[in-house]
Write a protein that holds these residues in place. Structure first.
Motif, PDB file in Angstrom:
ATOM      1  N   UNK A 171       0.426  -0.939   0.465  1.00 57.14           N
ATOM      2  CA  UNK A 171       0.151   0.175   0.276  1.00 57.14           C
ATOM      3  C   UNK A 171       1.245   1.077  -0.020  1.00 57.14           C
ATOM      4  N   UNK A 172       0.385   2.149  -0.782  1.00 54.62           N
ATOM      5  CA  UNK A 172       1.352   3.462  -0.843  1.00 54.62           C
ATOM      6  C   UNK A 172       0.844   4.428  -0.106  1.00 54.62           C
ATOM      7  N   UNK A 173       1.542   5.247   0.164  1.00 52.70           N
ATOM      8  CA  UNK A 173       1.298   6.409   1.086  1.00 52.70           C
ATOM      9  C   UNK A 173       0.538   7.232   1.081  1.00 52.70           C
ATOM     10  N   UNK A 174      -0.204   7.441  -0.311  1.00 54.54           N
ATOM     11  CA  UNK A 174      -1.222   7.838  -1.161  1.00 54.54           C
ATOM     12  C   UNK A 174      -2.783   6.952  -0.554  1.00 54.54           C
ATOM     13  N   UNK A 175      -2.360   5.743  -0.941  1.00 56.04           N
ATOM     14  CA  UNK A 175      -3.144   4.555   0.121  1.00 56.04           C
ATOM     15  C   UNK A 175      -3.693   5.001   1.360  1.00 56.04           C
ATOM     16  N   UNK A 176      -2.788   4.706   2.260  1.00 50.52           N
ATOM     17  CA  UNK A 176      -3.052   4.854   3.476  1.00 50.52           C
ATOM     18  C   UNK A 176      -3.399   6.702   3.674  1.00 50.52           C
ATOM     19  N   UNK A 177      -3.130   7.412   3.124  1.00 48.53           N
ATOM     20  CA  UNK A 177      -4.032   8.573   3.033  1.00 48.53           C
ATOM     21  C   UNK A 177      -5.251   8.513   2.955  1.00 48.53           C
ATOM     22  N   UNK A 178      -5.839   7.789   1.980  1.00 48.19           N
ATOM     23  CA  UNK A 178      -7.142   7.632   2.105  1.00 48.19           C
ATOM     24  C   UNK A 178      -8.243   6.966   2.824  1.00 48.19           C
ATOM     25  N   UNK A 179      -7.429   5.715   3.142  1.00 43.39           N
ATOM     26  CA  UNK A 179      -7.919   4.501   3.925  1.00 43.39           C
ATOM     27  C   UNK A 179      -7.540   5.125   5.571  1.00 43.39           C
ATOM     28  N   UNK A 180      -7.202   5.678   5.498  1.00 44.00           N
ATOM     29  CA  UNK A 180      -7.364   6.802   7.135  1.00 44.00           C
ATOM     30  C   UNK A 180      -8.014   8.359   7.301  1.00 44.00           C
ATOM     31  N   UNK A 181      -8.531   8.590   6.131  1.00 45.74           N
ATOM     32  CA  UNK A 181      -8.907   9.505   6.173  1.00 45.74           C
ATOM     33  C   UNK A 181     -10.716   9.944   6.932  1.00 45.74           C
ATOM     34  N   UNK A 182     -10.261  10.780   7.365  1.00 49.05           N
ATOM     35  CA  UNK A 182     -11.567  10.401   8.691  1.00 49.05           C
ATOM     36  C   UNK A 182     -12.968  11.563   8.064  1.00 49.05           C
ATOM     37  N   UNK A 183     -13.201  11.426   6.742  1.00 46.86           N
ATOM     38  CA  UNK A 183     -14.430  11.352   6.117  1.00 46.86           C
ATOM     39  C   UNK A 183     -14.113  10.476   4.646  1.00 46.86           C
ATOM     40  N   UNK A 184     -15.748  10.238   4.363  1.00 50.39           N
ATOM     41  CA  UNK A 184     -15.756   8.820   3.832  1.00 50.39           C
ATOM     42  C   UNK A 184     -15.434   9.390   2.073  1.00 50.39           C
ATOM     43  N   UNK A 185     -14.681   8.359   2.036  1.00 48.89           N
ATOM     44  CA  UNK A 185     -14.420   8.227   0.729  1.00 48.89           C
ATOM     45  C   UNK A 185     -15.394   7.061  -0.416  1.00 48.89           C
ATOM     46  N   UNK A 186     -15.223   7.077  -0.870  1.00 51.28           N
ATOM     47  CA  UNK A 186     -16.183   6.255  -2.102  1.00 51.28           C
ATOM     48  C   UNK A 186     -16.220   6.510  -3.366  1.00 51.28           C
ATOM     49  N   UNK A 187     -15.708   5.135  -4.495  1.00 53.21           N
ATOM     50  CA  UNK A 187     -15.185   4.739  -5.690  1.00 53.21           C
ATOM     51  C   UNK A 187     -16.794   4.197  -6.469  1.00 53.21           C
ATOM     52  N   UNK A 188     -17.497   4.143  -7.452  1.00 51.71           N
ATOM     53  CA  UNK A 188     -18.274   3.302  -7.865  1.00 51.71           C
ATOM     54  C   UNK A 188     -18.464   3.113  -9.435  1.00 51.71           C
ATOM     55  N   UNK A 189     -18.638   1.775  -9.885  1.00 52.32           N
ATOM     56  CA  UNK A 189     -18.318   2.341 -11.584  1.00 52.32           C
ATOM     57  C   UNK A 189     -20.038   2.725 -12.269  1.00 52.32           C
ATOM     58  N   UNK A 190     -19.108   2.292 -13.806  1.00 51.24           N
ATOM     59  CA  UNK A 190     -20.602   3.094 -14.203  1.00 51.24           C
ATOM     60  C   UNK A 190     -22.565   2.523 -14.135  1.00 51.24           C
TER      61      UNK A 190
END
Length: 230
Positions: free
Chosen positions: A1-20
């Protein structure tokens, strides 16, 4: 896991990705907590609503409430027609903000109260009770009689045909309640059955005389309590 991946995972705000097609491709930890209360279809519709007209990135300031979550902004980005990504910016306080000076508070072990209620019910029914506790929660100040009354009212709302009732007690992440100008973390109790829905109308709760926040969803009942240590 990269540092950017860690930032996203530990972010206190919800982050989601959807398919079409609206399927979830990725969520961070905070988004998984949100999905326990909000259906993915609602969040996908929200992403489409605030998506920029063309490929790129756009942030919109909003006043959005989902149960006890409050969001003040939403960011949407997409670079193609296959995926869309969303970040919700969460307020640090839940929506309840009032003076709180109840009588008869005492430092109490919440697990003892839940166990007591469940033990009493085991003598009266064949329901199997499954418990999931966060042992890191300390004793805290509360009105035990009010909590027991509400807890019993919730358990009473489940049908006799119910075979299994799940009860979880855990500390919330990133949510607080403001009482008497002080912020307190929240302890949340979730109660839900295996198959059968409960009778929402049978649950009695006076929100005007209690610091407990009751959320009644179709699948589960949720009690939020302020973690007041002194």
């Amino acid at each position: 896991m990269t540092i950017n991946d860690n930032w996203v995972e530990q972010d206190l705000n919800p982050i989601l990705s959807f398919s079409s097609q609206g399927k979830i491709i990725h969520t961070n930890q905070e988004a998984q907590f949100l999905l326990n209360r909000v259906k993915k279809e609602q969040l996908y519709d929200l992403a489409l609503k605030y998506a920029p007209a063309n490929y790129g990135f756009e942030t919109t300031y909003i006043n959005l409430t989902f149960h006890n979550y409050i969001f003040y902004a939403i960011s949407i980005t997409y670079e193609n027609d296959d995926e869309i990504h969303m970040k919700l910016y969460k307020s640090t306080s839940v929506k309840q903000d009032k003076k709180y000076a109840p009588k008869n508070t005492s430092k109490t072990n919440i697990f003892t109260l839940v166990d007591l209620t469940i033990s009493t019910r085991k003598t009266k029914s064949d329901i199997k009770f499954i418990k999931n506790y966060d042992p890191s929660i300390p004793e805290f100040l509360m009105v035990a009689s009010d909590f027991l009354k509400l807890l019993n009212s919730i358990y009473d709302a489940f049908d006799d045909k119910c075979k299994i009732i799940n009860t979880s007690v855990k500390l919330k992440t990133g949510e607080y309640i403001k009482l008497n100008d002080r912020k307190h973390s929240l302890v949340t109790i979730e109660i839900y059955a295996d198959i059968y829905e409960y009778n929402v109308d049978a649950i009695k709760h006076d929100k005007n005389r209690s610091s407990m926040i009751l959320t009644l969803e179709k699948e589960k009942a949720i009690i939020d309590l302020p973690l007041i240590l002194k």
